[in-house]
Design an enzyme around this catalytic site. Structure first.
Site: not given
Ligand code: BGC
Length: 753
Positions: A283
């Site tokens: 993530d």
């Molecule tokens: C979130 C993810 C997301 C990623 C990309 C993160 O802050 O937890 O779910 O896909 O950002 O935007």
């Protein structure tokens, strides 16, 4: 008929098509693996590390192109302009040494331009085919913009509505979440990954993130391996089985181990047990954050721990690009592990056909965006996702011909951006149809339609004078339609709440409507279950619409006026009070279950003795039960369940249980019922849940019509991870229900030998 049968039949079909797919896949795979080998043999360590590096767009396109030409970037997120994407892709394909295309990613969570209900709402449809269609449409629109990888489906079992990300989930149940996740994977990835409209799915967040302590985002979780395996992992395993090409690690540490550094989960479970051959991405900065967790000493240590745990691509923490080369030189990371990561990344790029078709037809987006069939699917999903929670005296549906005037009120009645919900970077409020716009379009020529938002937004506190004026105004209309709920910003990532009552003056607004003496219909548009116990008494009807997206307005107005009949069921338990959380139907059987006759706070005699209260598991102020159970939802008709039967009394673990019941539409409208099959394993080597959903189906019946609903449940679906941490069906006695929600219905008993 044929609930599970349908599921099973489609399972058989899926299996059949999987088999032919897998033959094709094997040939393609052999060719792909050869091409990967050949490519990797020509790559420098720097170029390999470049592939593992995912960045968000920054600076100028030329700055990015420079890095791409040098082979420093494997994937970009958040670029959505097709022409820009072509320019960036050209730098990769035509101007870099090896010509490896970029993988362009975006959070397309519940639609791209055409926004569908939030995933929690989609789960309320209990309609995997419809959800698959929504994901297909999202992929068609997103791929036209050049996006070939979405960070969806989110498969976190969510039993805590304080957690803002419950909006992105399919709710509390592993069976429902698995079905929704599989449907989304199929929809995104389409007929074949190399179809230019196909978008790689990403099962996230691996794993346990939904159990963040106190429902506060990014917080720790403390799930045992057994809980992980019985509850939290199954939707991911199902997504992998359905072909999900990628998977994302979660932010949380579980039992002290951040997911991004958890080798047991990423290697043992994901790769070795499930045979996942896709790509694992972190993530956003979750590798770097292992330093904040105190799990890594510095960013170099974090890079080492992430790659050695089994992460393939680093989203935005730069730790791979900064340190992998040194780590390999020092021997703390084996170059073979890097090769494996690159192999997993290239496999996704090859499967998506990016080497053959790296560019986008920039004219396509205008052709596909908001296509009529996309809007119609979004409308239907919004319609099926709304859950009717109260309908006193059958006030709904409203009969437009019996009314002369309607007052539309509340801060969500005409709030296009808010009804889209969380994670809608690309949804456009200008294309969103609100309930106010929809009722004006449908009934403006027949009804006097007043409008008074009273509060400009959900959190606004309004004066008593304003509420009194509203009551007076409402008295001059035949019915009041109140649209309340949450602004989009109140749910989603990092948007957690400790108090789940309606915000601002909205409860007072419902009470003010009630004082008018006119019929009150309330629609709650929200990203999570709210504690609406106190509001129910002040409204004749209440329809719960998890943020319904672009076409929410027409869907809700159709439901209110009876052009459609509610069929949604709750994908998550609604608590009476926040203090009951976590409250979910599949709780373990306790030693002292509530009997249902427990004394509540006001009933306890003053000076009562310590042991006078029965010693059962409940809260003195909220009791034991939920406000509404999982699976609950009313209709404009009524359904009767009868003749629950099994084909046998005893089964072998290898056999299939055939269960059936007679479902009758006992009301006056054609309607659809979500029929649910639950099982209880009476005795296990470890304590078992009170009930578990095992199958469901949507059955449509005309007034008076009856049908035998049949389910086929393979006994192996009763397997669980017991005392010895092996998954197996434990012989013994089971109860089985077929019912309209998780709390009602009679059961039959069978045994497994
Ligand atoms: C979130 C993810 C997301 C990623 C990309 C993160 O802050 O937890 O779910 O896909 O950002 O935007």
């Amino acid at each position: 008929m044929i609930a599970r049968i349908l599921i099973l039949l489609s399972g058989v079909l899926i299996l059949a098509s999987c088999q032919s797919d897998s033959t094709r896949r094997n040939t393609a795979d052999a060719q792909i693996e050869k091409r990967i080998d050949e490519l990797i043999s020509r790559m420098t360590v720097e170029e390999k590390i470049g592939q593992t590096n995912q960045l968000t767009v920054y600076g100028t396109t030329e700055e990015l192109c420079e890095k791409i030409r040098n082979g420093e970037i494997g994937s970009l997120l958040n670029v959505v302009d097709p022409a820009d994407i072509n320019t960036l892709q050209r730098a990769a394909v035509e101007q870099s040494r090896l010509g490896i295309p970029l993988l362009i990613a975006r959070d397309v969570i519940h639609g791209f331009r055409t926004v569908f209900p939030i995933p929690l709402g989609q789960a309320a449809t209990f309609d995997p085919a419809l959800v698959e269609q929504g994901a297909r449409i999202a992929a068609i629109e997103a791929s036209a913009a050049g996006i070939r990888w979405t960070f969806s489906p989110m498969l976190d079992i969510s039993r805590d509505p304080r957690w803002g990300r419950i909006a992105e989930s399919a709710g509390e149940d592993p069976c429902l979440t698995s079905a929704m996740g599989a449907a989304m994977v199929k929809g995104y990835q389409g007929e074949g990954a190399d179809d230019p409209t196909s978008v790689a799915a990403c099962a996230k967040h691996f794993v346990g993130y939904g159990a963040s302590e106190s429902g506060r985002d990014y917080n720790s979780t403390n799930l045992t391996e057994r809980q992980l395996r019985n509850v939290y992992l199954p939707p991911f395993e199902q997504a992998v089985r359905s072909g999900a090409m990628t998977l994302m690690t979660s932010f949380n540490d579980n039992d002290g181990i951040p997911s991004t550094g958890n080798r047991f989960l990423l290697e043992e479970v994901l790769r070795n047990e499930w045979g996942f051959d896709g790509m694992v991405v972190t993530d956003w900065n979750s590798a770097g954050e292992m330093v904040s967790h105190g799990f890594a000493a510095d960013t170099k240590d974090a890079a080492m721990k992430a790659i050695n745990a089994g992460v393939d691509m680093d989203m935005m923490s730069h730790v791979f690009s900064l340190h992998l080369e040194d780590l390999i030189d020092e021997g703390t990371v084996d170059e073979q592990r890097l090769d494996e990561a690159v192999r997993n990344i290239l496999r996704v790029k090859f499967r998506l056909g990016l080497f053959e078709n790296p560019y986008i037809d920039t004219a396509r987006i205008a052709r596909v965006t908001y296509a009529p069939e996309h809007l119609e699917a979004a409308r239907r999903t919004a319609e099926e996702s709304a859950v009717l929670l109260r309908n006193e005296g059958g006030i709904l549906p409203l009969d437009a011909s019996a009314l002369r005037s309607v007052l539309v009120a509340g801060p969500m009645a005409d709030a296009p951006a808010e009804q889209l919900g969380t994670w809608t970077f690309d949804g456009e409020p200008d294309h969103t149809v609100t309930p106010l716009a929809a009722i004006r379009a449908a009934y403006g020529d027949r009804l006097r339609i007043g409008y008074n938002p009273v509060a400009a937004y959900s959190r606004e506190k309004v004066t008593a004078a304003k509420l009194a004026a509203f009551t007076a105004q409402a008295a001059s209309y035949d019915a009041i339609l109140l649209f309340v709920g949450e602004e989009a910003i109140l749910s989603g990532e990092a948007h957690c709440l400790a108090d789940l009552n309606l915000q601002g003056s909205q409860s007072e607004l419902i009470a003010a409507a009630r004082r008018s003496g006119k019929p009150v219909v309330t629609v709650v548009m929200a990203g999570r279950p709210l504690t609406i116990a106190r509001d129910l008494a002040n409204t004749d009807a209440l329809l719960y619409s998890f943020h319904p997206g672009t076409m929410g307005g027409p869907a809700l107005i159709d439901l209110i006026f009876g052009n459609a009949v509610p069929s949604g069921k709750l994908p998550v338990t609604f608590p009476v009070a926040t203090g009951q959380i976590p409250i979910y139907y599949a709780r373990n059987m306790t030693g002292r279950p509530a009997a249902g006759n427990e004394l509540l706070l006001d009933e306890i005699p003053v000076g009562a003795g310590q042991t006078s209260l029965g010693c059962t598991s409940y809260h003195l102020d909220a009791g034991f039960g939920p406000l509404f159970p999982f699976g609950f939802g009313l209709s404009y008709t009524t359904f009767k369940y009868a003749d629950l039967q099994l084909d046998k009394e005893t089964y072998l673990p290898t056999e299939t249980i055939r269960a059936s019941c007679r479902l009758t539409n006992t009301g006056k409208r054609t309607a659809t019922e979500v029929v649910q099959l639950y099982v209880r394993d009476r005795v296990g080597s470890t304590v078992r849940p009170v009930k578990e959903l095992k199958a469901f189906d949507r059955i449509t019946l005309e007034p008076g019509q009856s049908r035998t609903v049949e389910f086929e449940l393979p006994a192996e679906d009763l397997a669980f991870w017991g005392l010895d941490m092996q998954k197996r069906v434990e012989p013994g006695t089971f109860d089985l229900w077929i019912a309209g929600d998780s709390q009602s219905g009679n059961s039959v008993t069978f045994t497994i030998n």
